[in-house]
Design an enzyme around this catalytic site. Structure first.
Site, PDB file in Angstrom:
ATOM      1  N   ARG A 178      32.084  45.391  33.414  1.00 18.43           N
ATOM      2  CA  ARG A 178      31.035  45.044  34.381  1.00 18.43           C
ATOM      3  C   ARG A 178      30.532  46.198  35.347  1.00 18.43           C
ATOM      4  NH1 ARG A 178      30.066  41.909  30.786  1.00 18.43           N
ATOM      5  NH2 ARG A 178      30.083  39.830  30.833  1.00 18.43           N
ATOM      6  N   ASP A 227      19.841  32.862  28.494  1.00 20.74           N
ATOM      7  CA  ASP A 227      19.950  32.908  30.222  1.00 20.74           C
ATOM      8  C   ASP A 227      19.046  34.176  30.560  1.00 20.74           C
ATOM      9  OD1 ASP A 227      21.150  30.726  30.552  1.00 20.74           O
ATOM     10  OD2 ASP A 227      23.161  31.701  31.101  1.00 20.74           O
ATOM     11  N   ASP A 281      31.549  37.317  37.118  1.00 19.18           N
ATOM     12  CA  ASP A 281      31.046  38.485  36.858  1.00 19.18           C
ATOM     13  C   ASP A 281      29.972  38.631  37.971  1.00 19.18           C
ATOM     14  OD1 ASP A 281      32.443  38.950  34.645  1.00 19.18           O
ATOM     15  OD2 ASP A 281      31.029  37.923  33.308  1.00 19.18           O
ATOM     16  N   SER A 320      30.643  29.994  24.924  1.00 21.55           N
ATOM     17  CA  SER A 320      29.985  31.107  25.612  1.00 21.55           C
ATOM     18  C   SER A 320      30.929  32.257  25.374  1.00 21.55           C
ATOM     19  CB  SER A 320      30.048  30.777  26.815  1.00 21.55           C
ATOM     20  OG  SER A 320      29.666  32.089  27.777  1.00 21.55           O
TER      21      SER A 320
END
Ligand code: ARG
Length: 419
Positions: free
Chosen positions: A93, A14, A122, A173
């Site tokens: 994050r 991605d 996220d 993932s």
């Protein structure tokens, strides 16, 4: 001069596809890989970003900052979302976001980009963290808007020379950093099915863990781990050691139906050997040195603290205020805790502290008892007074009925199901 965008670059498909996508929209891409303890060759990611077309690419080693500024705070707060998830992905994050902002300011970029989709937490965390730290920066989320299916994305990548992983791609993932590993997708999307062994990467199956237990002694100073088995060890080194040790003994697996910020319930599998054992040991030490009312009140703060980390509200005055409260509770959380790790279980089997509120001469049933047993009767008389008074009065009138009678059922034209 072309506009610059600072992209959070993981090296995966991605964020790799995001590089040509952003370039085709007239932007110079600066790829930033933040090292928060994830495995892999991050310098190779940097080279890859440059090959794909980034105008610049950097790796920022944020491991020490992550351990000392984020993990340490979450641990002192025993932060577990929904009482189960130690927030391993969520906690990194804000630090990644802050690093993007720092780089953007350094290179004079006015935009930040990340690879999150519109379904996850996220995106909320990255966007909110930029809003708090640098409201002047614009946030782009290519994967939220490009509307490509997986196949289209791969075709797009191939057409632009972006390497696509060949062969049997992992159906999962994953996201990894010092505080844990998250796994989603594939068969895990069926919450009724046990996660297959191949979904795990950090932990041994409990049934294949060693047949002999191992004891590990964790030393704490004011709520922070400072040693393992008597060896002084800094947090950034101690966490990976414990991930390996506890993981080898099958400790740290979590299988959870999680309530996402965006309203979706999702099935999440985590491996957090160090986070779970450190929080467990920290809680055990707190139980030894903190009074009951403080422990009880702190639990409600912990819950709120965990939720704000999950919700992407790290850079807020509430987090700072709760941090100040938590810090004020930790001055005596110093001592040692012994854990016994055995085939997937971790148990506290010993603890000691110079600040222990546990006093043998008060607690003992043996020789040397200093508790004044005769005082208990008077205490119970006073403590039970409200209950006794209540019980002494007879119920003279039955409770009044609710005005309006029983709830009427809705008229036929009112829709009750989700529209
Ligand atoms: N649901 C978790 C969280 O919001 C983790 C998501 C991790 N992402 C992944 N690609 N596995 O913190």
């Amino acid at each position: 001069m072309t506009d610059k965008v600072v992209l959070a670059y993981s090296g995966g498909l991605d964020t790799s596809v995001a590089i040509p996508w952003l370039k085709e929209r007239g932007l110079d891409v600066v790829a930033v890989t933040v090292d928060v303890g994830q495995p892999g060759d991050l310098q190779a990611h940097r080279q890859k970003a440059l090959r794909i077309g980034a105008s610049d690419a950097v790796v920022v080693d944020a491991r020490a900052e992550y351990a000392e500024g984020y993990i340490a705070r979450a641990l002192r707060a025993n932060a577990m979302y929904e009482g189960i998830y130690p927030l391993s992905t969520a906690l990194a994050r804000p630090l990644i976001g802050k690093t993007l902002v720092d780089v953007a300011r350094k290179v004079g970029a006015r935009k930040i980009a990340h690879g999150c989709t519109g379904k996850g937490n996220d995106q909320v965390r990255f966007d909110l963290c930029t809003t708090s730290l640098a409201p002047e920066l614009e946030v782009l989320a290519p994967a939220r808007v490009w509307k490509m299916t997986r196949e289209e994305e791969i075709a797009y990548a191939e057409a632009r020379g972006v390497p696509v992983p060949v062969g049997r791609r992992s159906p999962y993932s994953t996201d990894e950093n010092l505080w844990g590993r998250s796994v989603e997708c594939g068969i895990l999307e069926d919450p009724a099915v046990e996660p297959p062994e191949e979904a795990y990467g950090w932990t041994r199956a409990p049934e294949r863990a060693p047949d002999t237990p191992v004891y590990v002694t964790l030393g704490f100073d004011r709520g922070l781990p400072i040693s393992i088995d008597g060896q002084a060890t800094e947090l950034p080194a101690l966490v990976p050691m414990l991930n390996r040790l506890a993981g080898d003994h099958g400790v740290g697996r979590i299988d959870h139906i999680e309530s996402r910020v965006v309203g979706i319930k999702s099935r999440e599998v985590y491996e957090c050997p160090a986070a779970l054992t450190l929080i467990q040991a920290h809680q055990a030490l707190e139980a030894l040195v903190l009074p009951r009312d403080l422990l009880d009140f702190k639990r409600s703060v912990e819950q709120r603290y965990a939720q704000l980390i999950y919700d992407g509200l790290w850079f807020t005055p509430l987090r700072e205020a709760l941090d100040a409260f938590v810090a004020s509770t930790q001055s005596r959380v110093t001592g040692e805790v012994v854990l016994k790790l055995y085939k997937g279980s971790s148990r506290v089997v010993g603890r000691r502290s110079a600040y222990a509120l546990y006093q043998h001469e008060l607690a003992t049933y043996a020789e040397g008892d200093r508790f004044r047993n005769e005082m208990a009767e008077g205490f119970i008389y006073v403590w039970g007074l409200p209950a006794r008074t209540w019980a002494s009065l007879e119920e003279r009138t039955p409770p009044a009925p609710v005005p309006g009678g029983p709830l009427a059922s809705p008229p036929a034209n009112v829709r009750t199901a989700v529209d």
